[in-house]
Each structure stands twice: as structure tokens, then as C-alpha cells.
Scaffold this active site. Structure first.
Site, PDB file in Angstrom:
ATOM      1  N   TYR A 108      42.833  11.963  68.731  1.00  0.00           N
ATOM      2  CA  TYR A 108      41.631  12.730  69.096  1.00  0.00           C
ATOM      3  C   TYR A 108      40.447  12.214  68.283  1.00  0.00           C
ATOM      4  O   TYR A 108      40.562  11.967  67.079  1.00  0.00           O
ATOM      5  CB  TYR A 108      41.822  14.222  68.803  1.00  0.00           C
ATOM      6  CG  TYR A 108      40.542  15.027  68.930  1.00  0.00           C
ATOM      7  CD1 TYR A 108      40.168  15.586  70.146  1.00  0.00           C
ATOM      8  CD2 TYR A 108      39.692  15.205  67.834  1.00  0.00           C
ATOM      9  CE1 TYR A 108      38.990  16.295  70.266  1.00  0.00           C
ATOM     10  CE2 TYR A 108      38.512  15.915  67.952  1.00  0.00           C
ATOM     11  CZ  TYR A 108      38.163  16.461  69.172  1.00  0.00           C
ATOM     12  OH  TYR A 108      36.998  17.162  69.301  1.00  0.00           O
ATOM     13  N   GLU A 196      33.301  13.888  72.865  1.00  0.00           N
ATOM     14  CA  GLU A 196      34.720  14.123  72.594  1.00  0.00           C
ATOM     15  C   GLU A 196      35.576  13.142  73.384  1.00  0.00           C
ATOM     16  O   GLU A 196      35.384  12.992  74.594  1.00  0.00           O
ATOM     17  CB  GLU A 196      35.083  15.565  72.964  1.00  0.00           C
ATOM     18  CG  GLU A 196      36.479  15.985  72.553  1.00  0.00           C
ATOM     19  CD  GLU A 196      36.714  17.458  72.833  1.00  0.00           C
ATOM     20  OE1 GLU A 196      36.853  18.230  71.874  1.00  0.00           O
ATOM     21  OE2 GLU A 196      36.764  17.832  74.024  1.00  0.00           O
TER      22      GLU A 196
END
Length: 398
Positions: A108, A196
Site C-alpha cells: 500500500y 492512493e
């Protein structure tokens, strides 16, 4: 302002961030042609402004062009319901057909604005491909954080620190630095409030890709980015929020039944809190601004009443720049023109408050005038619930 995954990837590509080859399609036939072009397994991904698409069946693997065509036909026109869309879901109008990758590990990466630090913060985690909010709640130590000094920007040594924290192979560390620096440049150059990558993947060939991408932009900076304004998809936004933005109103729809009209974001937040404290649920956030005109008040009323969930309205105004008597006159005119059929509680404070209260009481309309925020909240919640209000003496009503 939110944009679609494929749009975010197009932006990231310009800054050297590696993304899989893909093509946006709006029909099953186009998906078939795209899959033929990539000559191998592909992933067909529904394009909506919401996360959780995979769990909702919005991401499908196709090994042949024929399978890609079937997957696209199943998705396009479907209402996809995820944990972020609400029960009504979102209609899928297009799908992204993307080349398949040989994934070795998922990570991530994210960039957000930390209001407390007044600076961007780079986040990374080995827990990729899952909801980062769940990771933050259950295993906060699994998230690496690297604050960025906005005066000097994101430095390569910070990227290396994150790459080592993710335990990436040494052979991929340099690529990770280039990837993260590019992501930061895309974030700052476009005045983003969120960037993101989830998942950020390492392939079996040692390459790093943004397998998914989400970007959110600061609305207040869009005047500097005409190219970004063109990416806005109104069909993905709540119709009432779109209508409110055309009037210059700050409006966010919520899931309660008490409509709120307030001037000032801080007062609006306090108003929603006190409604909750009184046992109710706000139906919206609506800030008409400190210098609201009678027309803006009328437009705000129209927005509130278009929400079929609203059972009562609370107007909570502090009259400084906007005098209470002017506001009251605007409220009366708006209520008459839009035919308000739900009870309205008004709490005014500030300049010419007595005159404003007199105008409301003598209007002949269904207004309840409250003297404090607590009284206003108690009254509007009781009215929304259909229980009336019996705590304390009733003030005159029209």
C-alpha cells in the site's frame, strides 16, 4: 473532486509512475477488442467512484477476449453496491480493460494532507490490497508514515527509508524511489488532497506497478487546473450536491432526517453534533456562507426540501456580516416560494436578532423560534420524530 481509476492512472503515467497497459471501454465489443490487443489474460474493472469493487463483483479476470466481452456485458449497466456506495449502489457506465500481471507481493502507498502537521504525509504498508482503514484500526504499527516538509519536498532518502521499511528486494529499491517521487510530484503538481495506490505491486519480473489508483483534488484549487475540471463526472456525484455546487453552496448529503441550514463550517459541525446529542440524525451539511443573500437562502431551502428524507429543518444562523433581519426576510420569502411543508425551527443570534425573530413570528408560516442551540436541537428532533415538544414553554409560532 474525485476522479475515476483510469483517469488517475493517466495522470500518474505522466509523472513516471508505472501503471499497467489498459483501455477504457463503454461496450462489450470494445472490451473484446481491447483484450485482443493485449494478447493475454486481462482484468475487467468497473469504473465508479467507490472502493470495495472487488468484493462486490466489479473486478473480473478474463483469460480470453471472449471472456472479457462477457465480463464487460455483465458489468456495464449494472448497479454495483459496495461498502462506500450505500444501498442504492452506482451504475457502471464504463469498464477498464487492463493487461494481467504476474503479481509476487501487494503493498500500500498513500499521500494525504495531515492537518495537524500542516504538511503532506507519505504512508506505506506491507498490508496491500485490503482496506487501509481496517489496517489502521487493528494494526496501526503496520503503517509506515513519513512526513514531508512542503518547503523542500519529498526527498529520495525518505523514499529509500520507506522502500526498506516495506522490505522490498534490493534490486527493486531504486525503482521504488523513482515510483514514490513520481507519485509525490503528481500529488503536488495537481493540488491533490489524496493520492492512493492500493495495491502497489511487485511482479515476478521485479517491476513495480500501481495496480489501482485513487486521486482526490482540492476543489478550492481547481481554478488553476482547467484540465482536471474536465475530468469531473457529475453522474457519479449526488444530484443534490451537484445542484448545490451550481448555487455556490457547500452541501453534503447525509443519512438522517433533520435538514440543516447554517452559516459557517464550524457552526455547521457544532449544529450536527448537537442534533446527534438530542437523539436525532442530521440529513445534511449545508453552509450558506457568512454573506448569504436572500436568493442563496431560497436556493438552500430548495436543496433541503428536495431530499425526501427530511422531516424537519433547523436553521441556525449567527448574524454578523449577514444581519438577522435580512436573513429572516429571506427565510420567509423562500418558505413561501418553495411551499415548505415540513416544520422549521429557527435559531438566530447576532446583529438585529430581535427584529429577525419578530419577522419570523409574524410571518404566518410554520416556524418555531428557539433562543438557544440546545432548545433548537431538542425541538427539531422532536418534530422530525413526530413527538412534538413539551420541555419548557412553547414560543409563539406563526
Amino acid at each position: 473532486m474525485n476522479i475515476h481509476e483510469y483517469q488517475a492512472k493517466n495522470i500518474l503515467r505522466k509523472f513516471g509512475v508505472k501503471v499497467p497497459r489498459g483501455r477504457i471501454t463503454e461496450s462489450a465489443l470494445e472490451a473484446y477488442e481491447a483484450a485482443k490487443e493485449f494478447k493475454g489474460p486481462v482484468v475487467v474493472k468497473a469504473q465508479i467512484h467507490a472502493g470495495g469493487r472487488g468484493k462486490a463483483g466489479g473486478i473480473k479476470v478474463a483469460r480470453t477476449p471472449e471472456e472479457a466481452e462477457v465480463a464487460a456485458r455483465e458489468l456495464i449497466g449494472k448497479r454495483l453496491v459496495t461498502h462506500q456506495t450505500g444501498p442504492d449502489g452506482r451504475e457502471v457506465k464504463r469498464v477498464l480493460v487492463e493487461e494481467g500481471l504476474h503479481i509476487q507481493k501487494e503493498y500500500y502507498l498513500g499521500l494525504v494532507i495531515d492537518r495537524a502537521r500542516q504538511a503532506p504525509v507519505f504512508m506505506a504498508s506491507t498490508e496491500g490490497g485490503v482496506e487501509i482503514e481496517k489496517v489502521a484500526a487493528e494494526r496501526p504499527q503496520a503503517i509506515l508514515r513519513e512526513p514531508v516538509n512542503p518547503m523542500v519536498g519529498f526527498q529520495p532518502f525518505q523514499a529509500r527509508k520507506l522502500a526498506f521499511g516495506l522490505q522490498l528486494p534490493k534490486a527493486s529499491a531504486g525503482k521504488a524511489v523513482q515510483f514514490m517521487v513520481g507519485l509525490y510530484q503528481a500529488f503536488t503538481a495537481n493540488d491533490a488532497s489524496l493520492a492512493e495506490i492500493n495495491p502497489f505491486v511487485l511482479t515476478q519480473e521485479g517491476e513495480l506497478y500501481a495496480l489501482d489508483a485513487k486521486m482526490v483534488f482540492d476543489d478550492n484549487a481547481l481554478y488553476r487546473h482547467e484540465d482536471l475540471r474536465e475530468l469531473r463526472d457529475l453522474a457519479e456525484e449526488d444530484p443534490l450536491e451537484v445542484k448545490a455546487s451550481s448555487f455556490g453552496l457547500n452541501y453534503i448529503k447525509l443519512d438522517g432526517n433533520v435538514g440543516c441550514m447554517v452559516n459557517g463550517a464550524g457552526l455547521a459541525m457544532a449544529t450536527m453534533d448537537i442534533i446527534q446529542l438530542a437523539g436525532g440524525r442530521p440529513a445534511n451539511f449545508l453552509d450558506v456562507g457568512g454573506g448569504a443573500s436572500a436568493d442563496q437562502v431560497k436556493n438552500a431551502f430548495e436543496i433541503l426540501l428536495l431530499d425526501s428524507c427530511v422531516r424537519a429543518v433547523l436553521i441556525n444562523i449567527f448574524g454578523g456580516i449577514l444581519r438577522c433581519d435580512v436573513l429572516a426576510q429571506g427565510v420567509v420569502e423562500a418558505a413561501r416560494s418553495v411551499h415548505v411543508k415540513v416544520p422549521v425551527v429557527v435559531r438566530l443570534e447576532g446583529t438585529n436578532v430581535e427584529e429577525g425573530q419578530r419577522i419570523l413570528r409574524e410571518s404566518g408560516l410554520n416556524f418555531t423560534v428557539a433562543s438557544s442551540m440546545k432548545e433548537a436541537a431538542d425541538r427539531v428532533v422532536a418534530l422530525a420524530q413526530g413527538t412534538g415538544y413539551s420541555s419548557g414553554p412553547e414560543r409563539p409560532r406563526g
